[in-house]
Design a protein around this motif. Structure first.
Motif, PDB file in Angstrom:
ATOM      1  N   GLN A  69       2.680   5.869  -6.206  1.00  0.00           N
ATOM      2  CA  GLN A  69       2.585   6.488  -4.889  1.00  0.00           C
ATOM      3  C   GLN A  69       2.554   5.463  -3.761  1.00  0.00           C
ATOM      4  OE1 GLN A  69      -0.969   8.849  -5.171  1.00  0.00           O
ATOM      5  NE2 GLN A  69      -0.022  10.407  -6.478  1.00  0.00           N
ATOM      6  N   ALA A  70       2.559   4.177  -4.106  1.00  0.00           N
ATOM      7  CA  ALA A  70       2.421   3.125  -3.105  1.00  0.00           C
ATOM      8  C   ALA A  70       3.782   2.586  -2.672  1.00  0.00           C
ATOM      9  CB  ALA A  70       1.573   1.986  -3.661  1.00  0.00           C
ATOM     10  N   LYS A  71       3.808   2.031  -1.463  1.00  0.00           N
ATOM     11  CA  LYS A  71       5.012   1.386  -0.925  1.00  0.00           C
ATOM     12  C   LYS A  71       4.871  -0.119  -1.092  1.00  0.00           C
ATOM     13  CE  LYS A  71       7.660   0.731   3.350  1.00  0.00           C
ATOM     14  NZ  LYS A  71       7.738   1.064   4.803  1.00  0.00           N
ATOM     15  N   LYS A  72       5.890  -0.768  -1.652  1.00  0.00           N
ATOM     16  CA  LYS A  72       5.842  -2.212  -1.864  1.00  0.00           C
ATOM     17  C   LYS A  72       6.140  -2.929  -0.549  1.00  0.00           C
ATOM     18  CE  LYS A  72       7.278  -5.689  -5.272  1.00  0.00           C
ATOM     19  NZ  LYS A  72       5.890  -5.958  -5.677  1.00  0.00           N
ATOM     20  N   ILE A  73       5.322  -3.948  -0.217  1.00  0.00           N
ATOM     21  CA  ILE A  73       5.446  -4.652   1.061  1.00  0.00           C
ATOM     22  C   ILE A  73       5.820  -6.124   0.864  1.00  0.00           C
ATOM     23  CG2 ILE A  73       4.276  -5.309   3.191  1.00  0.00           C
ATOM     24  CD1 ILE A  73       4.749  -2.321   2.938  1.00  0.00           C
ATOM     25  N   ASP A  74       5.024  -6.869   0.101  1.00  0.00           N
ATOM     26  CA  ASP A  74       5.250  -8.292  -0.175  1.00  0.00           C
ATOM     27  C   ASP A  74       5.339  -9.124   1.107  1.00  0.00           C
ATOM     28  OD1 ASP A  74       5.186  -7.843  -2.871  1.00  0.00           O
ATOM     29  OD2 ASP A  74       7.357  -7.831  -3.143  1.00  0.00           O
ATOM     30  N   ALA A  75       4.273  -9.114   1.900  1.00  0.00           N
ATOM     31  CA  ALA A  75       4.225  -9.888   3.142  1.00  0.00           C
ATOM     32  C   ALA A  75       2.939 -10.706   3.185  1.00  0.00           C
ATOM     33  CB  ALA A  75       4.290  -8.960   4.354  1.00  0.00           C
ATOM     34  N   LEU A  76       3.042 -11.963   3.616  1.00  0.00           N
ATOM     35  CA  LEU A  76       1.851 -12.782   3.821  1.00  0.00           C
ATOM     36  C   LEU A  76       1.078 -12.248   5.025  1.00  0.00           C
ATOM     37  CD1 LEU A  76       2.987 -16.481   3.278  1.00  0.00           C
ATOM     38  CD2 LEU A  76       1.183 -15.286   2.035  1.00  0.00           C
ATOM     39  N   VAL A  77      -0.230 -12.099   4.868  1.00  0.00           N
ATOM     40  CA  VAL A  77      -1.058 -11.497   5.916  1.00  0.00           C
ATOM     41  C   VAL A  77      -2.061 -12.512   6.440  1.00  0.00           C
ATOM     42  CG1 VAL A  77      -2.877  -9.783   6.322  1.00  0.00           C
ATOM     43  CG2 VAL A  77      -0.789  -9.134   5.118  1.00  0.00           C
ATOM     44  N   ASP A  78      -2.269 -12.507   7.760  1.00  0.00           N
ATOM     45  CA  ASP A  78      -3.264 -13.388   8.362  1.00  0.00           C
ATOM     46  C   ASP A  78      -4.609 -12.683   8.507  1.00  0.00           C
ATOM     47  OD1 ASP A  78      -3.543 -16.111   9.880  1.00  0.00           O
ATOM     48  OD2 ASP A  78      -4.578 -14.626  11.110  1.00  0.00           O
ATOM     49  N   HIS A  79      -4.629 -11.490   9.113  1.00  0.00           N
ATOM     50  CA  HIS A  79      -5.900 -10.804   9.316  1.00  0.00           C
ATOM     51  C   HIS A  79      -5.668  -9.334   9.649  1.00  0.00           C
ATOM     52  CE1 HIS A  79      -4.771 -12.107  13.437  1.00  0.00           C
ATOM     53  NE2 HIS A  79      -5.263 -10.930  13.782  1.00  0.00           N
ATOM     54  N   ILE A  80      -6.766  -8.584   9.650  1.00  0.00           N
ATOM     55  CA  ILE A  80      -6.776  -7.180  10.049  1.00  0.00           C
ATOM     56  C   ILE A  80      -7.717  -7.056  11.240  1.00  0.00           C
ATOM     57  CG2 ILE A  80      -7.310  -4.813   9.336  1.00  0.00           C
ATOM     58  CD1 ILE A  80      -6.918  -5.789   6.429  1.00  0.00           C
ATOM     59  N   THR A  81      -7.276  -6.358  12.287  1.00  0.00           N
ATOM     60  CA  THR A  81      -8.087  -6.205  13.491  1.00  0.00           C
ATOM     61  C   THR A  81      -8.436  -4.742  13.714  1.00  0.00           C
ATOM     62  OG1 THR A  81      -6.958  -8.081  14.528  1.00  0.00           O
ATOM     63  CG2 THR A  81      -8.209  -6.632  15.975  1.00  0.00           C
ATOM     64  N   CYS A  82      -9.705  -4.481  14.006  1.00  0.00           N
ATOM     65  CA  CYS A  82     -10.141  -3.177  14.499  1.00  0.00           C
ATOM     66  C   CYS A  82     -10.453  -3.367  15.973  1.00  0.00           C
ATOM     67  CB  CYS A  82     -11.373  -2.691  13.743  1.00  0.00           C
ATOM     68  SG  CYS A  82     -11.975  -1.088  14.321  1.00  0.00           S
ATOM     69  N   ARG A  83      -9.577  -2.882  16.834  1.00  0.00           N
ATOM     70  CA  ARG A  83      -9.713  -3.118  18.266  1.00  0.00           C
ATOM     71  C   ARG A  83     -10.742  -2.180  18.889  1.00  0.00           C
ATOM     72  NH1 ARG A  83      -6.184  -6.820  19.458  1.00  0.00           N
ATOM     73  NH2 ARG A  83      -4.210  -6.997  18.334  1.00  0.00           N
ATOM     74  N   ALA A  84     -11.131  -2.507  20.114  1.00  0.00           N
ATOM     75  CA  ALA A  84     -12.170  -1.739  20.795  1.00  0.00           C
ATOM     76  C   ALA A  84     -11.785  -0.277  20.985  1.00  0.00           C
ATOM     77  CB  ALA A  84     -12.486  -2.377  22.146  1.00  0.00           C
ATOM     78  N   ASP A  85     -10.473   0.020  21.061  1.00  0.00           N
ATOM     79  CA  ASP A  85     -10.045   1.409  21.228  1.00  0.00           C
ATOM     80  C   ASP A  85      -9.895   2.131  19.897  1.00  0.00           C
ATOM     81  OD1 ASP A  85      -7.764   0.333  20.155  1.00  0.00           O
ATOM     82  OD2 ASP A  85      -6.467   0.772  21.867  1.00  0.00           O
ATOM     83  N   GLY A  86     -10.204   1.447  18.769  1.00  0.00           N
ATOM     84  CA  GLY A  86     -10.143   2.078  17.463  1.00  0.00           C
ATOM     85  C   GLY A  86      -8.832   1.883  16.730  1.00  0.00           C
TER      86      GLY A  86
END
Length: 233
Positions: A69-86
């Protein structure tokens, strides 16, 4: 990768061997940044993303993740941000691509915000994470684990004026033991992570799910919650 004031989370085995798992930082006022390390201890590869789905307020840890059920991405990631607006945003290493969540909370983040984010982090077998050379960097926290176990973390984040510890403790099974608690504080936001290690028999491990499973649960209004899951290697 981690900024100078990031709080790093390590898994420690045999009381001397440290393995990188994640880092957290309050980058700007009312903004939270989360990063995961790959199995090599460097930037992770985002292998798969599962479709976003709506769940009940009490549902989370028992949800199944089928690779079909998942989509394959294969991308290097730096970070995840939760911004002040959500808004949630995954920033790739090259900064040319982002994966942005398009649903925003109506309530901005701040010291009085109730729980605005839940995370579930489920590791692979701890021994597959590369040990670091030398002592851990500070500031940092660590959890002592057995090398052949895996670890499940449940985390909640809120404004600093909310009793997030009690809310998270209420979700823990009463029969469960050996939870370790890790706290994160900034001037306006706070978070608590509870981790529990568990044995992982070889025959139960799905080889296609190698890596760290991250599930993000967030409210979209007063009564509805959505979840989105990612597999990092």
């Amino acid at each position: 990768m981690p900024r100078p004031k990031s709080t790093r989370v390590y898994l420690r085995t045999n009381r001397t061997v440290y393995r990188r798992l994640a880092w957290l930082q309050n980058n700007r006022t009312n903004e939270l940044i989360l990063g995961l390390y790959g199995l090599t201890g460097d930037q992770p590869i985002l292998r798969y993303i599962w479709p976003e789905r709506e769940i009940g307020a009490a549902d989370f840890g028992s949800l199944a993740h089928e690779i079909g059920q998942a989509k394959k991405i294969d991308a290097l990631v730096d970070h995840i941000t939760c911004r002040a607006d959500g808004t949630f945003q995954i920033q790739t290493k090259d900064y040319e691509h982002t994966i942005t969540h398009d649903i925003k909370r109506t309530e901005p983040l701040g010291p009085d915000t109730k729980v605005f984010l839940e995370l579930m982090i489920r590791t692979d077998r701890v021994s597959v994470y590369a040990p670091i050379d030398g002592p851990p960097k500070h500031p940092s926290v660590r959890m002592d684990v057995a090398a052949e176990h895996r670890v499940s973390f449940h985390a909640m984040f809120s404004g600093v004026n909310n009793d997030v510890d009690s809310e998270l403790a209420a979700t823990m099974p009463k029969a469960s033991k050996n939870h370790e608690r890790i706290r994160f504080h900034s001037k306006t936001l706070q978070g608590t992570l509870m981790g529990r290690q568990e044995s992982l028999p070889e025959q139960t491990r799905d080889a296609s799910l190698r890596g760290t499973l991250l599930s993000i649960k967030f409210p979209v209004d007063g009564k509805r919650w959505h979840i989105k899951s990612f597999l990092f290697e």
